[in-house]
Enzyme design. Structure first.
Site, short mmCIF file in Angstrom:
data_model
loop_
_atom_site.label_atom_id
_atom_site.label_comp_id
_atom_site.label_asym_id
_atom_site.label_seq_id
_atom_site.Cartn_x
_atom_site.Cartn_y
_atom_site.Cartn_z
N THR A 36 -1.00 6.36 8.47
CA THR A 36 -2.24 5.91 9.10
C THR A 36 -2.68 4.59 8.48
O THR A 36 -2.48 4.37 7.28
CB THR A 36 -3.33 6.97 8.87
OG1 THR A 36 -2.92 8.20 9.48
CG2 THR A 36 -4.67 6.54 9.44
N SER A 38 -3.82 0.14 8.68
CA SER A 38 -3.49 -1.18 9.19
C SER A 38 -2.10 -1.66 8.80
O SER A 38 -1.62 -2.65 9.36
CB SER A 38 -4.53 -2.20 8.70
OG SER A 38 -4.55 -2.27 7.29
N ALA A 98 -0.42 2.03 1.72
CA ALA A 98 -1.11 2.49 0.52
C ALA A 98 -2.28 1.55 0.24
O ALA A 98 -2.27 0.38 0.65
CB ALA A 98 -0.17 2.53 -0.68
N LYS A 109 -4.18 6.54 -1.91
CA LYS A 109 -4.27 6.53 -0.46
C LYS A 109 -5.55 7.25 -0.05
O LYS A 109 -6.12 8.01 -0.83
CB LYS A 109 -3.04 7.22 0.15
CG LYS A 109 -1.74 6.48 -0.13
CD LYS A 109 -0.50 7.25 0.30
CE LYS A 109 -0.58 7.72 1.72
NZ LYS A 109 -0.78 6.58 2.66
N GLY A 111 -8.02 5.41 2.06
CA GLY A 111 -9.03 4.47 2.53
C GLY A 111 -9.43 4.72 3.97
O GLY A 111 -10.55 4.42 4.38
N GLU A 118 -1.80 13.04 5.24
CA GLU A 118 -0.75 12.17 4.71
C GLU A 118 0.02 12.87 3.60
O GLU A 118 1.25 12.82 3.55
CB GLU A 118 -1.36 10.86 4.21
CG GLU A 118 -1.81 9.94 5.33
CD GLU A 118 -2.60 8.74 4.83
OE1 GLU A 118 -2.76 7.79 5.62
OE2 GLU A 118 -3.07 8.75 3.69
N LYS A 136 -2.10 -5.03 -2.59
CA LYS A 136 -2.12 -3.61 -2.94
C LYS A 136 -1.42 -3.32 -4.26
O LYS A 136 -1.54 -2.22 -4.80
CB LYS A 136 -1.47 -2.78 -1.83
CG LYS A 136 -2.07 -2.99 -0.44
CD LYS A 136 -3.55 -2.71 -0.41
CE LYS A 136 -4.11 -2.66 1.01
NZ LYS A 136 -3.95 -3.91 1.76
#
Length: 239
Positions: A36, A38, A98, A109, A111, A118, A136
């Site tokens: 999941t 962007s 991540a 993870k 956000g 997940e 990241k």
């Protein structure tokens, strides 16, 4: 010209999917977990492109959020659950983004408030691949990006007190364009936690998971993922 963060995410995702196909770690007929957010969604998009060009066939996807489920359906990727007979509780590989990744490839993870599904998907995969932009990559965890902890709403105060004993400062995550707290896909709430000094994510994942009322913690340390990290100069680090 330096790549933007968005361009880095797309580069990492495309490089990861194409490299994994070359390595025969993504293959026709496989069972794949799809993450999941962007950076994960560009990987889903690239997967769909390789299905459309005939490279891949009969891909069975297990998704980690309503967001990814809708995206897969829009792209024509069949979606299953871990409980379906075709999946039988185990996946060949999962690919996700991540929020933070340290030198040991430990992850934060959640956000996007999807870390429960997940973790279920990724801890039941034979391999985990992470795609990320260079922002990241961090030296240590706990002090910058808040650690998401999914909780049962009725246990909020008790969990906050238990987390405070572990040195964490907690903030209930509030919705955007919505009054009140964020409600996860599972009907729970999120506490975002930070510490004044870096913490050991391996130890803290276990300690927080034992708190009654905690549903899941956003540290991911039980698997050793392969990470594809894109940089502004157009290079992709694989570690």
């Amino acid at each position: 010209m330096a790549l933007t963060q968005s361009e880095q995410k797309t580069l990492a995702a495309k490089t990861a999917v194409d490299t994994l196909i070359e390595q025969k770690k993504i293959f026709s007929g496989m069972k794949i977990g799809l993450g999941t957010g962007s950076t994960a969604l560009p990987a889903v998009k690239r997967l769909s492109e390789r299905i459309e060009d005939g490279t891949l066939k009969d891909i069975k996807a297990v998704v980690t959020s309503f967001q990814t489920e809708n995206y897969c359906k829009d792209l024509g990727i069949p979606v299953y659950t871990l409980n379906d007979r075709e999946i039988d509780g185990e996946l060949d590989l999962a690919i996700d983004g991540a929020d933070e990744i340290d030198p040991e490839n430990h992850l934060i993870k959640g956000g996007g408030a999807a870390h429960l599904l997940e973790k279920i998907v990724e801890y039941n995969s034979k391999e985990l691949v992470i795609v990320a932009d260079e922002s990241k990559s961090v030296a240590h965890m706990g002090t910058k990006f808040p650690l998401p902890v999914e909780i049962v709403p009725g246990a909020r105060k008790a969990v906050e007190k238990a987390l405070a004993k572990l040195g964490a400062k907690c903030v209930l995550r509030e919705g955007v364009r919505k009054c009140g707290p964020v409600i996860t896909d599972n009907g729970n709430q999120i506490l975002d936690c930070t510490w004044e000094a870096p913490v050991n994510p391996v130890e803290m994942e276990d300690k927080i998971a034992k708190i009654v009322g905690v549903v899941e913690v956003g540290f991911f340390t039980k698997m050793k993922p392969t990470a594809f990290i894109a940089h502004a100069d157009g290079s992709v680090e694989i570690r």
